[in-house]
Design a protein around this motif. Structure first.
Motif, PDB file in Angstrom:
ATOM      1  N   ALA A 145       0.843  -1.205   0.000  1.00  0.00           N
ATOM      2  CA  ALA A 145       0.000   0.000   0.000  1.00  0.00           C
ATOM      3  C   ALA A 145       0.874   1.248   0.000  1.00  0.00           C
ATOM      4  N   ASN A 146       0.493   2.211  -0.804  1.00  0.00           N
ATOM      5  CA  ASN A 146       1.266   3.440  -0.956  1.00  0.00           C
ATOM      6  C   ASN A 146       0.350   4.629  -0.697  1.00  0.00           C
ATOM      7  N   ASN A 147       0.411   5.152   0.524  1.00  0.00           N
ATOM      8  CA  ASN A 147      -0.457   6.269   0.903  1.00  0.00           C
ATOM      9  C   ASN A 147       0.223   7.586   0.540  1.00  0.00           C
ATOM     10  N   THR A 148       0.250   7.863  -0.751  1.00  0.00           N
ATOM     11  CA  THR A 148       0.876   9.081  -1.223  1.00  0.00           C
ATOM     12  C   THR A 148      -0.194  10.076  -1.657  1.00  0.00           C
ATOM     13  N   TYR A 149       0.251  11.199  -2.165  1.00  0.00           N
ATOM     14  CA  TYR A 149      -0.676  12.163  -2.743  1.00  0.00           C
ATOM     15  C   TYR A 149      -1.266  11.599  -4.036  1.00  0.00           C
ATOM     16  N   GLY A 150      -2.385  12.143  -4.433  1.00  0.00           N
ATOM     17  CA  GLY A 150      -2.978  11.761  -5.703  1.00  0.00           C
ATOM     18  C   GLY A 150      -4.038  12.777  -6.090  1.00  0.00           C
ATOM     19  N   PHE A 151      -4.535  12.628  -7.302  1.00  0.00           N
ATOM     20  CA  PHE A 151      -5.649  13.459  -7.765  1.00  0.00           C
ATOM     21  C   PHE A 151      -6.776  12.547  -8.202  1.00  0.00           C
ATOM     22  N   ALA A 152      -7.951  12.810  -7.648  1.00  0.00           N
ATOM     23  CA  ALA A 152      -9.099  11.951  -7.890  1.00  0.00           C
ATOM     24  C   ALA A 152     -10.194  12.702  -8.630  1.00  0.00           C
ATOM     25  N   MET A 153     -11.041  11.927  -9.293  1.00  0.00           N
ATOM     26  CA  MET A 153     -12.185  12.481 -10.020  1.00  0.00           C
ATOM     27  C   MET A 153     -13.371  11.546  -9.824  1.00  0.00           C
ATOM     28  N   THR A 154     -14.540  12.047 -10.103  1.00  0.00           N
ATOM     29  CA  THR A 154     -15.722  11.209 -10.014  1.00  0.00           C
ATOM     30  C   THR A 154     -15.783  10.262 -11.206  1.00  0.00           C
ATOM     31  N   GLU A 155     -16.577   9.222 -11.069  1.00  0.00           N
ATOM     32  CA  GLU A 155     -16.742   8.272 -12.169  1.00  0.00           C
ATOM     33  C   GLU A 155     -17.370   8.955 -13.377  1.00  0.00           C
ATOM     34  N   SER A 156     -18.299   9.865 -13.143  1.00  0.00           N
ATOM     35  CA  SER A 156     -18.933  10.569 -14.276  1.00  0.00           C
ATOM     36  C   SER A 156     -17.920  11.451 -14.997  1.00  0.00           C
ATOM     37  N   PHE A 169     -10.772  17.733 -10.482  1.00  0.00           N
ATOM     38  CA  PHE A 169      -9.679  16.936  -9.920  1.00  0.00           C
ATOM     39  C   PHE A 169      -9.344  17.432  -8.519  1.00  0.00           C
ATOM     40  N   GLY A 170      -9.457  16.541  -7.545  1.00  0.00           N
ATOM     41  CA  GLY A 170      -9.189  16.914  -6.164  1.00  0.00           C
ATOM     42  C   GLY A 170      -7.973  16.209  -5.623  1.00  0.00           C
ATOM     43  N   GLU A 171      -7.167  16.946  -4.899  1.00  0.00           N
ATOM     44  CA  GLU A 171      -5.982  16.374  -4.250  1.00  0.00           C
ATOM     45  C   GLU A 171      -6.432  15.473  -3.092  1.00  0.00           C
ATOM     46  N   VAL A 172      -5.971  14.219  -3.105  1.00  0.00           N
ATOM     47  CA  VAL A 172      -6.382  13.248  -2.095  1.00  0.00           C
ATOM     48  C   VAL A 172      -5.164  12.474  -1.611  1.00  0.00           C
ATOM     49  N   PHE A 173      -5.405  11.583  -0.648  1.00  0.00           N
ATOM     50  CA  PHE A 173      -4.408  10.613  -0.230  1.00  0.00           C
ATOM     51  C   PHE A 173      -4.905   9.255  -0.659  1.00  0.00           C
ATOM     52  N   THR A 174      -4.018   8.487  -1.249  1.00  0.00           N
ATOM     53  CA  THR A 174      -4.458   7.371  -2.080  1.00  0.00           C
ATOM     54  C   THR A 174      -5.004   6.169  -1.322  1.00  0.00           C
ATOM     55  N   THR A 175      -4.891   6.144   0.012  1.00  0.00           N
ATOM     56  CA  THR A 175      -5.535   5.067   0.760  1.00  0.00           C
ATOM     57  C   THR A 175      -6.637   5.598   1.675  1.00  0.00           C
ATOM     58  N   ASP A 176      -7.094   6.807   1.441  1.00  0.00           N
ATOM     59  CA  ASP A 176      -8.158   7.389   2.251  1.00  0.00           C
ATOM     60  C   ASP A 176      -9.487   6.678   1.985  1.00  0.00           C
ATOM     61  N   GLY A 177     -10.197   6.337   3.033  1.00  0.00           N
ATOM     62  CA  GLY A 177     -11.453   5.613   2.889  1.00  0.00           C
ATOM     63  C   GLY A 177     -12.524   6.371   2.142  1.00  0.00           C
ATOM     64  N   ARG A 178     -12.427   7.696   2.088  1.00  0.00           N
ATOM     65  CA  ARG A 178     -13.445   8.487   1.390  1.00  0.00           C
ATOM     66  C   ARG A 178     -13.379   8.317  -0.123  1.00  0.00           C
ATOM     67  N   ILE A 179     -12.243   7.839  -0.624  1.00  0.00           N
ATOM     68  CA  ILE A 179     -12.167   7.545  -2.062  1.00  0.00           C
ATOM     69  C   ILE A 179     -13.201   6.494  -2.418  1.00  0.00           C
ATOM     70  N   GLN A 180     -13.250   5.432  -1.639  1.00  0.00           N
ATOM     71  CA  GLN A 180     -14.223   4.368  -1.868  1.00  0.00           C
ATOM     72  C   GLN A 180     -15.636   4.830  -1.567  1.00  0.00           C
ATOM     73  N   ALA A 181     -15.811   5.528  -0.449  1.00  0.00           N
ATOM     74  CA  ALA A 181     -17.150   5.933  -0.040  1.00  0.00           C
ATOM     75  C   ALA A 181     -17.805   6.881  -1.038  1.00  0.00           C
ATOM     76  N   LEU A 182     -17.006   7.736  -1.673  1.00  0.00           N
ATOM     77  CA  LEU A 182     -17.537   8.715  -2.618  1.00  0.00           C
ATOM     78  C   LEU A 182     -17.399   8.265  -4.069  1.00  0.00           C
ATOM     79  N   ASP A 183     -16.937   7.035  -4.281  1.00  0.00           N
ATOM     80  CA  ASP A 183     -16.798   6.459  -5.617  1.00  0.00           C
ATOM     81  C   ASP A 183     -15.906   7.327  -6.505  1.00  0.00           C
ATOM     82  N   LEU A 184     -14.743   7.698  -5.964  1.00  0.00           N
ATOM     83  CA  LEU A 184     -13.782   8.495  -6.718  1.00  0.00           C
ATOM     84  C   LEU A 184     -12.740   7.584  -7.353  1.00  0.00           C
ATOM     85  N   THR A 185     -12.143   8.048  -8.439  1.00  0.00           N
ATOM     86  CA  THR A 185     -11.089   7.330  -9.144  1.00  0.00           C
ATOM     87  C   THR A 185      -9.827   8.170  -9.123  1.00  0.00           C
TER      88      THR A 185
END
Length: 330
Positions: A155-166, A237-253
């Protein structure tokens, strides 16, 4: 932005104030940790023969969700092996947790190799290859500080940029390098102020990928607000942390950092040399079984149980260990 996110985690410099605060806490009433009760079980499968009876070890962690979960995993595994464990998880602040380890107030915690390399050992440039980054931290911290870094989790909890599935479907992209092909009006980013301004943050990353940082739209907000703002379409595109649980909860990629700008933050169990040497084979076997199972998706799911569902980190850690067949209930 400190590492990680709202979790006051991987500070980029060791500051005097946290160290003084640690000293005050130690002299007054201990580390000021969350601690608490953690169940233990009985080691199962190939680990059944590991015996740490008579060993004494204090386990620490930082105070953000993922660190609490990892800390509880260590506490439960060590107790299940027969060790006498002091649970000092939940130390407020990266610097305080590090100083607790260096001073011997704790003898083990999970640490991120990017934090070790940049924040603690003072290097400005990360190493792109994950294995090389781990080995560099392991060797230098061992030589300078007599600490033992065991093999890291994938697991690599680094920075990342996420977007919605839509957004992903509409724009048809999966990699950061593909942003250059978008209409400039689509280049909207939600950023935390520190990552926006750091000399190893957003602007050099954008330039590496062929973007003009002055031509994109940047919205600066608190880390916690970025997840909901991205999910609600405030930015693409939102700056996130790549193992944050909200990525899954909000269906972000999360966009792939295909040019490997962002540092590696794989977590390793780190022990003081004197404690490790007393039972080296046992520690290697215990955490050699745990670490490979800690993938991004496993940590995302566990973090979500705490942050989204409101569960206790100790309960999440215990159930995960039982589910993976590492321990059985007594």
């Amino acid at each position: 932005m400190t590492r990680p996110g709202n979790r006051a985690g991987r500070a980029r410099a060791l500051l005097v104030a946290p160290v003084l605060a640690l000293a005050l806490l130690l002299s007054a009433c201990g580390l000021g940790t969350s601690g608490g009760f953690s169940r233990s079980g009985r080691l199962a499968g190939d680990l059944a023969g590991v015996d740490l009876s008579g060993a004494r070890i204090a386990v620490g962690s930082k105070s953000f969700t993922e660190q609490l979960v990892l800390g509880k995993i260590a506490v439960i595994m060590l107790k299940s092996a027969g060790a006498e464990v002091s649970d000092l998880t939940g130390i407020p602040g990266s610097s305080s947790a590090r100083q607790a380890l260096l001073s011997g107030q704790i003898q083990m915690q999970w640490e991120y190799n990017g934090t070790g390399w940049i924040s603690y050992l003072g290097h400005s440039d990360p190493i792109a290859d994950p294995r090389a980054q781990y080995e560099a931290v392991r060797d230098e911290d061992g030589r300078l500080n007599n600490l033992v870094w065991l093999a890291p989790a994938p697991a690599n909890n680094t920075y990342g940029f996420a977007m919605t599935e839509s957004t992903r479907q509409r724009l048809g992209i999966t990699k950061f390098s593909e942003l250059t092909g978008l209409d400039p009006s689509e280049l909207t980013f939600c950023l935390e102020s520190e990552f926006n301004n750091r000399n190893d943050g957003f602007e050099p990353m954008a330039r590496l990928y062929g973007l003009d940082p002055d031509s994109v739209q940047r919205m600066i907000m608190d880390t916690g607000a970025i997840y909901s703002a991205t999910a609600e379409g405030v930015c693409n595109f939102g700056e996130v942390f790549t193992t944050d649980g909200r990525i899954q909860a909000l269906d972000l990629t999360v966009l792939e950092d295909d040019l490997h700008f962002l540092p590696n933050y794989n977590a390793s169990p780190v022990l003081t040399r004197d404690v490790y040497d007393q039972n080296a084979a046992a520690y290697d076997e215990l955490f050699g079984a745990v670490a490979p199972l800690l993938t991004d998706q496993e940590l995302i799911a566990m973090n979500a149980q705490v942050d989204v569902e409101g569960r206790e980190p100790a309960d999440v850690a215990y159930e995960w260990l039982v589910g993976k067949g590492l321990i059985v209930e007594e």
